[in-house]
Design a protein around this motif. Structure first.
Motif, mmCIF file in Angstrom:
data_model
loop_
_atom_site.group_PDB
_atom_site.id
_atom_site.type_symbol
_atom_site.label_atom_id
_atom_site.label_comp_id
_atom_site.label_asym_id
_atom_site.label_seq_id
_atom_site.Cartn_x
_atom_site.Cartn_y
_atom_site.Cartn_z
ATOM 1 N N LEU A 1 42.350 34.799 33.840
ATOM 2 C CA LEU A 1 41.899 33.435 34.131
ATOM 3 C C LEU A 1 41.351 32.783 32.870
ATOM 4 O O LEU A 1 40.788 33.464 32.006
ATOM 5 N N PRO A 2 41.518 31.462 32.695
ATOM 6 C CA PRO A 2 41.976 30.459 33.678
ATOM 7 C C PRO A 2 43.492 30.316 33.804
ATOM 8 O O PRO A 2 43.953 29.429 34.510
ATOM 9 N N ALA A 3 44.257 31.143 33.084
ATOM 10 C CA ALA A 3 45.712 31.097 33.265
ATOM 11 C C ALA A 3 46.051 31.450 34.707
ATOM 12 O O ALA A 3 45.453 32.361 35.303
ATOM 13 N N LEU A 4 47.004 30.731 35.284
ATOM 14 C CA LEU A 4 47.379 30.954 36.689
ATOM 15 C C LEU A 4 48.359 32.115 36.781
ATOM 16 O O LEU A 4 49.529 31.961 37.109
ATOM 17 N N GLU A 5 47.847 33.318 36.495
ATOM 18 C CA GLU A 5 48.668 34.521 36.553
ATOM 19 C C GLU A 5 48.782 35.013 37.989
ATOM 20 O O GLU A 5 47.831 34.914 38.776
ATOM 21 N N GLY A 6 49.934 35.594 38.303
ATOM 22 C CA GLY A 6 50.159 36.097 39.658
ATOM 23 C C GLY A 6 49.300 37.283 40.017
ATOM 24 O O GLY A 6 49.225 37.655 41.184
ATOM 25 N N ARG A 7 48.619 37.907 39.041
ATOM 26 C CA ARG A 7 47.837 39.112 39.312
ATOM 27 C C ARG A 7 46.505 38.818 40.010
ATOM 28 O O ARG A 7 45.852 39.760 40.468
ATOM 29 N N PHE A 8 46.086 37.565 40.101
ATOM 30 C CA PHE A 8 44.802 37.269 40.741
ATOM 31 C C PHE A 8 44.801 37.829 42.163
ATOM 32 O O PHE A 8 45.727 37.586 42.941
ATOM 33 N N PRO A 9 43.749 38.586 42.560
ATOM 34 C CA PRO A 9 43.806 39.313 43.834
ATOM 35 C C PRO A 9 43.335 38.490 45.037
ATOM 36 O O PRO A 9 42.291 37.855 44.999
ATOM 37 N N GLN A 10 44.121 38.527 46.091
ATOM 38 C CA GLN A 10 43.670 38.146 47.424
ATOM 39 C C GLN A 10 43.323 39.447 48.141
ATOM 40 O O GLN A 10 43.996 40.460 47.946
ATOM 41 N N PRO B 1 45.511 24.100 58.364
ATOM 42 C CA PRO B 1 46.393 24.113 57.192
ATOM 43 C C PRO B 1 46.283 25.452 56.466
ATOM 44 O O PRO B 1 45.182 25.995 56.308
ATOM 45 N N LEU B 2 47.408 26.003 56.047
ATOM 46 C CA LEU B 2 47.436 27.268 55.314
ATOM 47 C C LEU B 2 47.704 26.963 53.849
ATOM 48 O O LEU B 2 48.734 26.392 53.502
ATOM 49 N N ASP B 3 46.778 27.350 52.995
ATOM 50 C CA ASP B 3 46.841 26.973 51.578
ATOM 51 C C ASP B 3 47.580 28.046 50.786
ATOM 52 O O ASP B 3 47.030 29.117 50.494
ATOM 53 N N GLY B 4 48.834 27.750 50.439
ATOM 54 C CA GLY B 4 49.628 28.661 49.640
ATOM 55 C C GLY B 4 49.944 28.117 48.260
ATOM 56 O O GLY B 4 50.851 28.602 47.592
ATOM 57 N N ARG B 5 49.180 27.127 47.797
ATOM 58 C CA ARG B 5 49.422 26.535 46.479
ATOM 59 C C ARG B 5 49.124 27.545 45.375
ATOM 60 O O ARG B 5 48.158 28.307 45.454
ATOM 61 N N PHE B 6 49.957 27.535 44.323
ATOM 62 C CA PHE B 6 49.710 28.408 43.180
ATOM 63 C C PHE B 6 48.311 28.186 42.626
ATOM 64 O O PHE B 6 47.624 29.133 42.226
ATOM 65 N N ILE C 1 37.168 43.348 51.247
ATOM 66 C CA ILE C 1 36.624 43.435 49.893
ATOM 67 C C ILE C 1 35.957 42.101 49.588
ATOM 68 O O ILE C 1 36.486 41.044 49.935
ATOM 69 N N SER C 2 34.813 42.152 48.965
ATOM 70 C CA SER C 2 34.198 40.931 48.427
ATOM 71 C C SER C 2 33.822 41.207 46.985
ATOM 72 O O SER C 2 33.414 42.323 46.641
ATOM 73 N N PHE C 3 34.007 40.207 46.135
ATOM 74 C CA PHE C 3 33.657 40.399 44.738
ATOM 75 C C PHE C 3 33.325 39.050 44.111
ATOM 76 O O PHE C 3 33.744 37.991 44.591
ATOM 77 N N GLY C 4 32.551 39.103 43.039
ATOM 78 C CA GLY C 4 32.236 37.915 42.266
ATOM 79 C C GLY C 4 32.598 38.147 40.815
ATOM 80 O O GLY C 4 32.672 39.286 40.349
ATOM 81 N N PHE C 5 32.834 37.052 40.101
ATOM 82 C CA PHE C 5 33.175 37.196 38.693
ATOM 83 C C PHE C 5 32.736 35.953 37.936
ATOM 84 O O PHE C 5 32.558 34.869 38.501
ATOM 85 N N LYS C 6 32.536 36.141 36.642
ATOM 86 C CA LYS C 6 32.206 35.040 35.740
ATOM 87 C C LYS C 6 33.450 34.669 34.961
ATOM 88 O O LYS C 6 34.021 35.503 34.255
ATOM 89 N N LEU C 7 33.836 33.424 35.077
ATOM 90 C CA LEU C 7 35.052 32.961 34.438
ATOM 91 C C LEU C 7 34.952 33.029 32.921
ATOM 92 O O LEU C 7 35.954 33.257 32.234
ATOM 93 N N ASP C 8 33.731 32.868 32.386
ATOM 94 C CA ASP C 8 33.575 32.872 30.931
ATOM 95 C C ASP C 8 33.234 34.246 30.383
ATOM 96 O O ASP C 8 32.953 34.396 29.191
ATOM 97 N N GLY C 9 33.251 35.279 31.238
ATOM 98 C CA GLY C 9 32.982 36.632 30.763
ATOM 99 C C GLY C 9 34.157 37.188 29.990
ATOM 100 O O GLY C 9 35.292 36.703 30.106
ATOM 101 N N PRO C 10 33.924 38.225 29.180
ATOM 102 C CA PRO C 10 35.027 38.832 28.428
ATOM 103 C C PRO C 10 36.028 39.492 29.363
ATOM 104 O O PRO C 10 35.653 40.094 30.373
ATOM 105 N N SER C 11 37.308 39.360 29.036
ATOM 106 C CA SER C 11 38.354 39.954 29.857
ATOM 107 C C SER C 11 38.140 41.458 29.977
ATOM 108 O O SER C 11 37.931 42.159 28.984
#
Length: 668
Positions: free
Chosen positions: A404-413, A318-323, A417-427
């Motif tokens: 984030l957590p807004a579902l903005e189109g700018r989120f990178p695929q 299955p290919l996951d293309g859900r927003f 590249i590998s990266f980690g992030f904290k959702l509660d960190g300052p923008s």
């Protein structure tokens, strides 16, 4: 005044000459979309054709010489339609405008030289490219057997010599070129060929070119005054006119939105040259549509509807293309497409805004149709290649997770590249680590990044990727005007996997390029081989034998391989004019002709008439697909397990893809 006589008209250059001109010319370049847009000038082939018809046959021009039409390249790609037709749909529209001579553009070669030769053979006019030579075709022979020059004769007997020229820069952006091409200086080529045309009686010498305006201006500066009278250029998507060293340099917009109407007057005295009056015509809404062209557009649209149902590939997973996935976490579909972008351009890494993926669904295991690709990747900004410093790459990743957590189109695929992030960190300060190729991003190092042109224009907050042409600092290696659509890259990829029903014009250069892509892309083992089980759905098209090309000559020191990949020679590959002799053509050219056939397009998805045996066979295939999907979903196939002898299935006509989640993006 009628709409055709005045609407969208502006004077570009006036010679102040009156009376009947000695020659009448039309020029246009870089056309992609046959349908009208929404903003003025709205363009569209039907209104464009009305303007051409006006200059060709309006009573106002009675007694004047017939108009001659010049085209400066780029028609067969990129557009969503060309993803389906490989450029074939543009041929009747080009023929209808009455082109007398054309120059080859870079996008005309996007589907390979063999496909260009096939398309150009259906055109009612010659294609020229004098300064790009292919030694494999013989000594001093242009790529794709194009002409170098053309001698036209106006209805009043005046001879016009035409030279076709291209620039070196765009050769290096095309992945489907033959090896050992020889590029010759445009100015030196013109100096060599223009006198020959004069000797043949040409009173006016025209260059049709596909190169950027600075290169056209450089060409005019390097030529002796009067050797070439006018340069009709393409490649840039804007309207421009200058006079350099006494030579007019003109480019006529883009996309059926503009054309130039030119009246040429002999100057008095022998060899005194020419005066030009140049009129710009914008294709605005008030210009009436040509009914015959409207009918052509309608036929194309209806033909494409059937073709969109055509199976082009197969997915095992299955290919996951859900927003909800692509806009906030790693997606196997995002991984697959980004990997494909990276290997297609031989980049260090790739980044794509998650909003690029528009399907908003999970594509289950089974057949992928052409409309699945186009619906999921509908945007028409090409993939570009940038040279980016590590700091800019890091800033782009920070921007991608900033909302984030807004579902903005700018989120990178991403790819490589590998990266980690904290959702509660300052923008702007959410990243915890970021690596390229497993190593921390070096802020001063330069990386080759494949991405969308949309992001290279700083959209969605990606200002760190803003290219120099848009006012930024980032260098473009492959710009938007040279890039290829994601949908086209996907189409070529699935064509490259086919075992049965291959595209006849899958050329050796495409095979070489995609072989290298496969070598990098499939090292993870997620490509599954096709089933050996025969399928009654697969119909063999007639075998097609083409004459072999002349032996490859590699003696010239000028020979050079253009493209992003190093040249590799497959000694087991038989080099022919576009294909190996046993390639089948059920993918494209055995289908009814688009725009011309009265028969509906049929394939094994849309065919209405099926025997009971065929229906039973389909049911068995469907059960196998469902069983496999349930296994991947972790469900117990309690009902289907009772059906003996029906294992999992991959169709025999292609391999199946099975991209995975690989931990590229870590939410901490």
């Amino acid at each position: 005044m009628s709409n055709l006589e005045s609407d969208g008209l502006s004077v570009t250059y006036s010679s102040d000459r009156t009376g009947s001109p000695d020659l009448r010319l039309i020029h246009y370049n870089d056309v992609y979309h046959i349908e009208s847009g929404s903003a003025e000038p709205i363009g569209g082939a039907s209104r464009f054709q009305s303007l051409v018809n006006y200059y060709r046959s309006d009573p106002r021009f009675t007694g004047q010489p017939d108009v001659l039409t010049f085209f400066s390249g780029d028609a067969f790609n990129p557009s969503l339609e060309s993803t389906v037709t490989k450029g074939r749909h543009m041929v009747p529209f080009l023929n209808k405008t009455g082109i007398d001579v054309a120059c080859v553009g870079n996008h005309d070669l996007d589907f390979g030289v063999a496909q260009f030769r096939h398309l150009s053979s259906q055109c009612h006019f010659p294609w020229l490219l004098a300064n790009v030579l292919d030694p494999a075709l013989g000594e001093d022979v242009p790529i794709a057997n194009c002409g170098k020059t053309c001698l036209l004769t106006s209805s009043n007997g005046i001879k016009i010599g035409v030279i076709g020229l291209g620039e070196r820069e765009w050769l290096g952006t095309i992945n489907s070129l033959p090896p050992d091409l020889i590029y010759k200086s445009a100015s030196e080529t013109a100096k060599e060929l223009a006198p020959r045309l004069r000797e043949q009686g040409a009173e006016l010498v025209v260059v049709v070119s596909h190169q950027r305006e600075p290169n056209d201006n450089k060409l005019a500066r390097n030529l002796p005054p009067g050797l070439v009278n006018i340069i009709l250029g393409g490649h840039d998507h804007y309207y421009s006119h200058t006079i350099v060293n006494g030579t007019h340099v003109l480019r006529s917009g883009t996309d059926f939105k503009q054309l130039s109407y030119i009246e040429a007057f002999r100057k008095s005295g022998t060899g005194a040259g020419w005066d030009f009056s140049i009129t710009r015509r914008d294709v605005v809404r008030s210009i009436p549509e040509d009914r015959a062209t409207v009918a052509m557009v309608d036929r194309l649209t209806s033909s494409l509807k059937a073709k969109l149902e055509k199976p082009v590939g197969y997915t095992v997973s299955p290919l996951d293309g859900r927003f909800s996935t692509v806009r906030q976490r790693e997606s196997n579909l995002g991984n697959f497409v980004c990997d494909l972008m990276r290997y297609y351009y031989a980049a260090d890494c790739a980044m794509m805004a998650g909003g690029t993926i528009r399907g908003d669904q999970i594509y289950p295991p089974g057949v992928l149709r052409l409309k699945d690709l186009l619906n999921c990747f509908p945007f028409e900004d090409p993939v570009v290649l940038l040279r980016v410093r590590g700091q800019a790459l890091l800033d782009a990743l920070e921007n991608g997770v900033s909302q984030l957590p807004a579902l903005e189109g700018r989120f990178p695929q991403v790819s490589n590249i590998s990266f980690g992030f904290k959702l509660d960190g300052p923008s702007g300060s959410r990243l915890t680590f970021a690596r390229v190729g497993g190593k921390p991003i070096d802020l001063e190092k330069e990386y080759l990044v494949a991405t969308r042109g949309y992001m290279a224009r700083g959209k969605d907050g990606f200002t760190s990727l803003l290219v120099k042409s848009e006012g930024g600092d980032v260098e473009e290696i492959v710009c938007e005007e040279n890039g290829v659509l994601i949908s086209t890259i996907l189409r070529q990829y699935f064509l490259s996997l086919k075992v049965l029903g291959k595209w006849r014009r899958w050329s050796p250069s495409l095979r070489r390029h995609w072989g290298l892509v496969h070598r990098g892309l499939h090292t993870g083992g997620w490509l599954k081989p096709p089933s050996a089980m025969p399928s009654p759905e697969t119909e063999k098209a007639p075998f097609h034998q083409l004459a072999p090309r002349p032996p490859l000559q590699r003696t010239s020191r000028e020979a050079h391989y253009y493209g992003r990949f190093p040249e590799e020679v497959d000694h087991n590959q038989v080099s022919t004019n576009g294909t190996n002799s046993d390639a089948m053509d059920s993918d494209s050219d055995e289908d009814p002709e688009i725009l011309t056939s009265p028969r509906p397009t049929s394939n094994y998805v849309t065919c209405p008439a099926r025997s009971s045996a065929e229906e039973e066979h389909r049911l068995k295939l469907a059960r196998r697909v469902v069983r496999k999907w349930m296994r991947h979903a972790g469900l117990e196939p309690s009902v289907l397990s009772t059906m003996d002898g029906e294992g999992e299935f991959i169709p025999p006509w292609t391999s199946g893809i099975s991209p995975r989640i690989e931990g590229r993006i870590v939410i901490e």
